[in-house]
Each structure stands twice: as C-alpha cells, then as structure tokens.
Design an enzyme around this catalytic site. Structure first.
Site, PDB file in Angstrom:
ATOM      1  N   GLU A  43      37.196  34.693  -4.998  1.00  0.00           N
ATOM      2  CA  GLU A  43      35.855  34.592  -5.573  1.00  0.00           C
ATOM      3  C   GLU A  43      35.788  35.400  -6.873  1.00  0.00           C
ATOM      4  O   GLU A  43      36.229  36.555  -6.927  1.00  0.00           O
ATOM      5  CB  GLU A  43      34.840  35.133  -4.569  1.00  0.00           C
ATOM      6  N   LYS A 133      27.731  28.697  -6.643  1.00  0.00           N
ATOM      7  CA  LYS A 133      27.211  29.276  -5.407  1.00  0.00           C
ATOM      8  C   LYS A 133      25.699  29.060  -5.321  1.00  0.00           C
ATOM      9  O   LYS A 133      24.958  29.428  -6.226  1.00  0.00           O
ATOM     10  CB  LYS A 133      27.532  30.771  -5.365  1.00  0.00           C
ATOM     11  N   CYS A 167      32.167  32.673  -0.208  1.00  0.00           N
ATOM     12  CA  CYS A 167      31.725  33.866   0.525  1.00  0.00           C
ATOM     13  C   CYS A 167      30.676  33.511   1.594  1.00  0.00           C
ATOM     14  O   CYS A 167      30.922  32.697   2.467  1.00  0.00           O
ATOM     15  CB  CYS A 167      31.228  34.918  -0.457  1.00  0.00           C
TER      16      CYS A 167
END
Length: 315
Positions: A43, A133, A167
């Site tokens: 990430e 995200k 995540c």
C-alpha cells in the site's frame, strides 16, 4: 496454470518519488531473474505510507503535518504526466504483471487532492485498472480523498484474473463480494496492517472467496526514515520496527503456503496454481451456487464520479 509470484515488502525512500521509482524498477529486475511473472508492492509504496499521521498530536502538530503533507503532495504520482512510466516500461521489458500501491495526485480537477491508489499493470506495460481506496481509515482521511467504485474491478492478466482492495477495505464485506462476483483468481490486498489478526483475515478471505490471496505491508524501521524528514528524531527511533511487513500467500479455501515474511526488508516468492481457485469453489461459491439471489441482492455503482462536468456547445 502454475505461475511464479513475488511480493516485495522493501521500504521505499520515504517522500522521494524518483528514488522510490528507481527502487521499484530495480526490484522488478531482481524478481525477473527469479522467473517471477507477478510482482506485488505494498500500500502507498510510491513514495511511502504516511505513517506519521498516527504519531502527530491533534492540534499541536498542525504546522508540522502541513509541512510533511506539502512534501508528500509534491512527490505523489501524477499518472497523466507519466510518472508511472518507468514501472510500466520495466513491466513490459520483463513480461511481468505488476501491482503497485501509491499516493496519487488528482491532476485532472483539483490539482491537489491525494488518493490512496493501487494499479494493475499488464505484462505489456498497459494500465489495466486503477482503484482508489473508497474509505480511508481514521487519520488517513486527513491525507487522502474518498475514491469511487470505478476501479472496483477484476481484470484479465497474463497470470489470471486479478482484483485488489486496500488495507481495511478488506474488512468491508460488500467490497469483498464485489470482487468475488467477478470470477476472481488472485485477490491482492496491499496494506499497512500486519500480524496474526491480519493473516487470519487473509485466510478467511481465501476461504470465503475461493481465491488466492496475496498481501503485504511495508517492512520498515525508524532507521529507514530519511534524515531530511521533518522532526524525524521526535517522531521515530532508529531501532524500532514501524511495521514488520508480514508478506503472505494464502491458497484458495485457506492455508498459508508462503510467509509471513516478518521483519525482513525483502521479497517473498511462491508458485501458485491459478486453476486451484475455481477448483476450490466446488464446495463453496458465494457468488454462485452458495448464493441466494432471491433473498440477497447487491447493486454497485461503478460510474466515475467527477466533481464537475463541462458541456461546451459550439455555436
């Protein structure tokens, strides 16, 4: 089909895009010598996860936070400008699929908002998918904007069908299901999380989705933070492990086959059989025979959501 995969958890050069890109290219060259066909980075690898946000004092460190964010913005990836070209060219040169996490700057509209983005680069160097995200976690919302679902896709690659969540998006059941329902072979979870609980979650996803799961955070110590980082010695100590990495490969229906690579600034290698994903779904296919569409229905809006549209009429 057996493929060789590599997961890098090497630390980037924090807040230095050029140096981090050079590290990414050298890692591609390194794993190519091992015969890897797929390489996964963590990430926000370019130019590093904003780990400082978990250490700054609310209110008291506003000026410092602004100073660091200014540097991050200036070293974030502008895809339209070609910042990602060195990675794309290296992927094509070595006939490799590359999954890359990054801080991406919105150059199309605001010119300043950042997104936590993961891209899938094909073995011909083409950009196959960009996923931003959709829900930054806690203080991450002071760094990144909210992505839309336009990149919530599973795409065909030379090594199989790949989908990504970043995540804690992996704790969003409906986001996971969106990938399961697109005939996924390899589920990739670049993250900042690590440890036993995270690895247990990756096992759960592999069983639930009937897919390979590849995940890693960045293995990084305080000593990896550049000396030029603002107030470095107040925020970090050289000997601490900020994140242990814990790169892992989990087989369809669960079971770790490689890793976790703990507190090692290196690369995890594994050979996986992509056909095993579909084979594993004979008993449990949550988007197929184990689903009840007469009871449950998920609708996803994958339309891109720009902040403005312009309609120019010619006279």
């Amino acid at each position: 089909m057996d493929i060789n995969v590599a997961i890098s958890q090497k630390p980037p050069v924090l807040l230095d895009l050029k140096a981090s890109l050079e590290l990414a290219v050298s890692t591609i060259e390194e794993v190519a010598k091992q015969g890897s066909q797929l390489l996964v980075f963590p990430e926000a690898f370019l130019p590093g996860y904003p780990t400082w946000i978990w250490r700054l004092r609310p209110g008291g460190d506003i000026a410092l936070g602004n100073q660091i964010h200014f540097q991050l913005r200036n070293h974030s990836v502008n895809i339209a400008k070609g910042d990602l070209n060195p990675v794309c060219e290296a992927a094509a040169k070595h006939n490799m699929v590359v999954v890359m996490g990054m801080n991406e700057i919105d150059s199309e509209f605001s010119g300043s908002t950042l997104f936590n983005t993961v891209v899938v680069i094909g073995s011909d160097g083409s950009l196959l998918n960009r996923h931003r995200k959709i829900m930054p976690t806690n203080p991450e919302r002071m760094v990144w904007g909210f992505g839309d679902a336009s990149g919530l896709r599973v795409v065909d690659t030379q090594v199989g069908r790949i989908g990504c969540l970043i995540c804690w998006e992996n704790y969003m059941p409906l986001a996971r299901y969106a990938l399961y329902a697109q005939d996924i072979d390899i589920y990739i979870a670049p993250t900042w999380d690590s440890g036993d609980t995270w690895i247990a979650s990756m096992n759960h996803i592999a069983r639930e989705g009937g897919c390979w799961v590849l995940s890693t955070a960045t293995a990084i110590q305080g000593s990896d933070i550049p000396a030029s980082f603002p107030e470095r010695d107040r925020l970090f100590t050289d000997d601490e492990w900020i994140n242990p990495g814990d790169a892992v490969v989990v087989k369809p229906f669960g079971g770790v086959v490689a890793g976790p690579l703990h507190q090692e600034k290196g690369v995890l290698y594994a050979t996986i059989d992509t056909d095993a994903a579909r084979d594993s779904r004979k008993a449990l296919d949550v988007a197929g025979h184990y689903h009840r569409p007469d009871i449950f229905h998920l609708e996803i809006n994958r339309t891109a959501m720009p902040p403005v549209t312009f309609s120019d009429k010619k006279s």
